[in-house]
Enzyme design. Structure first.
Site, mmCIF file in Angstrom:
data_model
loop_
_atom_site.group_PDB
_atom_site.id
_atom_site.type_symbol
_atom_site.label_atom_id
_atom_site.label_comp_id
_atom_site.label_asym_id
_atom_site.label_seq_id
_atom_site.Cartn_x
_atom_site.Cartn_y
_atom_site.Cartn_z
ATOM 1 N N HIS A 158 0.821 -1.227 0.000
ATOM 2 C CA HIS A 158 0.000 0.000 0.000
ATOM 3 C C HIS A 158 0.850 1.270 0.000
ATOM 4 C CE1 HIS A 158 -3.540 -2.413 0.454
ATOM 5 N NE2 HIS A 158 -3.232 -2.828 1.664
ATOM 6 N N ASP A 193 -2.825 -10.684 -2.068
ATOM 7 C CA ASP A 193 -3.357 -10.176 -0.792
ATOM 8 C C ASP A 193 -4.846 -9.850 -1.001
ATOM 9 O OD1 ASP A 193 -2.064 -8.629 1.882
ATOM 10 O OD2 ASP A 193 -3.944 -7.755 1.162
ATOM 11 N N HIS A 195 -6.373 -7.326 -0.117
ATOM 12 C CA HIS A 195 -6.503 -5.897 -0.439
ATOM 13 C C HIS A 195 -5.757 -5.576 -1.735
ATOM 14 C CE1 HIS A 195 -6.726 -6.154 4.052
ATOM 15 N NE2 HIS A 195 -7.776 -5.376 3.838
ATOM 16 N N ASP A 282 -4.378 -12.683 4.027
ATOM 17 C CA ASP A 282 -5.576 -12.140 4.683
ATOM 18 C C ASP A 282 -6.855 -12.421 3.897
ATOM 19 O OD1 ASP A 282 -4.595 -10.408 2.764
ATOM 20 O OD2 ASP A 282 -4.507 -8.656 4.083
HETATM 21 ZN ZN LIG Z 1 -4.038 -7.018 3.014
#
Ligand SMILES: [Zn+2]
Length: 343
Positions: A158, A193, A195, A282
Site C-alpha cells: 500500500h 493479498d 486488499h 488475509d
Molecule cells: Zn491485506
C-alpha cells in the site's frame, strides 16, 4: 524454499488503530512475522538474514522528500512536544489540495494516506530491514535460485512512491522489482493479498516493463476503496500493463482459482524474466478482515498454480492477520509452490 528473515521488524510495534469510529488493538503486530518464522523453521525451510543493501534501492522507488520524512518524523514529533508515542496524522490533503507544507502536522497528513500506519521511534529501521529482506530474496533469485520467500514486515504493497498507508511505509516488493530491473529487462508482479496493491500499481502505473496484476476484494466496499477497479489499465507507456481482478466479498477457493487462472494467462503472455508475488494471507476464511474465504488447502492450490508458471519467483510477505493460523497458511503456500516445481 529459501527463506529470508530479519528480526529487525520487531522494532516496529504500531499501537494506534482507528477503524469504523473507534480505536482497536493494531492488527499488524510483530507476532505475525514471528509466528511465520517459527512455523517455517519447524517445517525445515532454511532461514537466512538479509545483507544491508543501503539507501540506493529505496531511493530508486521512493521520493527523497518522503524518505527524509519517514526517517526524521518521529524525532521531529518528539521535539515538537506532541504527547503521543507515535506519529499519526489528523488531516489529509483532499482531492482539491496537493501542496506540501514545511510544518510537521501538514507533512504527516501529506505523506500518510490514512491513520493506520503510525510511526514509532524505531519504525524507520524496521521498515529498512523489511526492504532489505525483499532485496536479499531477489538477489538469491537473480543469482540462480528457482524461488525465494521474503518474510517482510511491515508489509509494503500500500506504500506509494511518496506515501505510507495500510500499515505500509516502504514498498518492499516494488523496491525489489526495481532492483531486479538492474539485471533483467522485464518483470511482473502478482498481488494475491485480499486488499488491492494500490501502492505497487501506482509506482509502476506508467511503466511498460513491469506488468502489475492484482486479485482482491472489490474496493467498492473494501480497503483501499479508491483504487483496484478493473478499468485501471495503466497509463502512457504503461497502458495495458496493469490488470485488476476485483472479486466479491466471500469469494472461496474455487471461484478464486478461476479468476487466478485468467490472471495467470496474462503473466504467461507477458513472459517476465522474474515474477514478484505480493503474498498476503488475509484472504483466509479465518482472517479478521473477512474479505475472502480461502482455506489453508486453498493457499496450497493457489501457490501450485503460480508455481506451474515455471518463472523465477520472489515471494514477498504482505498481509495476514490471523496470527494463530498464519504459519500453517504460509507453509501450505510454500509446499504447494514447491510441489509445482518438483522440489
Ligand atoms: Zn491485506
Amino acid at each position: 524454499m529459501q527463506v529470508v528473515y530479519s528480526p529487525g521488524h520487531a522494532r516496529h510495534r504500531p499501537q494506534l488503530y482507528f477503524k469504523e469510529g473507534s480505536f482497536h488493538e493494531h492488527p499488524e503486530s510483530p507476532a505475525r512475522a514471528e509466528a511465520i518464522a517459527a512455523a517455517l523453521g519447524k517445517a525445515g525451510h532454511p532461514i537466512q538474514p538479509p545483507e544491508d543493501y543501503g539507501p540506493a534501492p529505496r531511493a530508486a522507488v521512493h521520493t527523497p522528500a518522503y524518505l527524509q520524512f519517514l526517517e526524521s518524523a518521529h524525532a521531529r514529533w518528539r521535539q515538537a512536544g506532541f504527547g503521543s508515542a507515535e506519529v499519526v496524522p489528523n488531516i489529509h490533503p483532499g482531492r482539491h489540495m496537493a501542496g506540501l507544507p514545511s510544518g510537521l502536522v501538514g507533512q504527516v497528513g501529506y505523506f500518510a494516506a490514512d491513520l493506520s500506519s503510525p510511526i514509532g521511534a524505531e519504525s524507520w529501521p524496521a521498515a529498512c530491514a523489511g526492504a532489505d529482506v525483499a532485496l536479499h530474496a531477489t538477489r538469491l533469485v537473480l543469482d540462480g535460485a528457482d524461488a525465494a520467500y521474503a518474510l517482510c514486515r511491515p508489509p509494503g504493497h500500500h506504500a506509494f512512491a511518496d506515501s505510507a498507508g495500510g500499515f505500509c511505509f516502504l514498498n518492499n516488493l516494488a523496491i525489489a522489482a526495481q532492483f531486479a530491473l538492474g539485471r533483467v529487462r522485464r518483470v511482473a508482479t502478482l498481488d494475491v493479498d485480499v486488499h488491492h496493491g494500490n501502492g505497487t500499481q501506482g509506482i509502476f502505473y506508467a511503466r511498460s516493463e513491469v506488468l502489475t496484476v492484482s486479485l482482491h476484494c472489490d474496493p467498492d466496499d473494501f480497503y483501499p476503496f479508491f483504487a483496484g477497479y478493473a478499468h485501471e489499465r495503466g497509463e502512457g507507456p504503461g497502458r495495458g500493463a496493469n490488470a485488476n481482478f476485483p472479486l466479491p466479498r466471500g469469494t472461496g477457493d474455487n471461484a478464486y482459482l478461476d479468476a487466478l487462472e485468467r490472471a495467470l494467462g496474462l503473466l504467461r503472455a507477458a513472459a517476465p524474466e522474474v515474477l514478484f508475488v505480493s503474498l498476503g494471507l488475509d484472504g483466509y476464511e479465518g482472517d479478521p478482515f473477512k474479505g475472502f474465504r480461502i482455506t489453508t488447502a486453498g493457499f496450497g492450490r493457489i501457490a501450485r498454480a503460480i508455481g506451474e508458471l515455471g518463472l523465477p519467483t520472489v515471494l514477498v510477505q504482505e498481509g495476514g492477520y490471523n496470527v494463530e493460523d498464519l504459519g500453517k497458511n504460509v507453509d501450505s503456500f510454500l509446499k504447494g509452490f514447491e510441489a509445482a516445481r518438483g522440489a
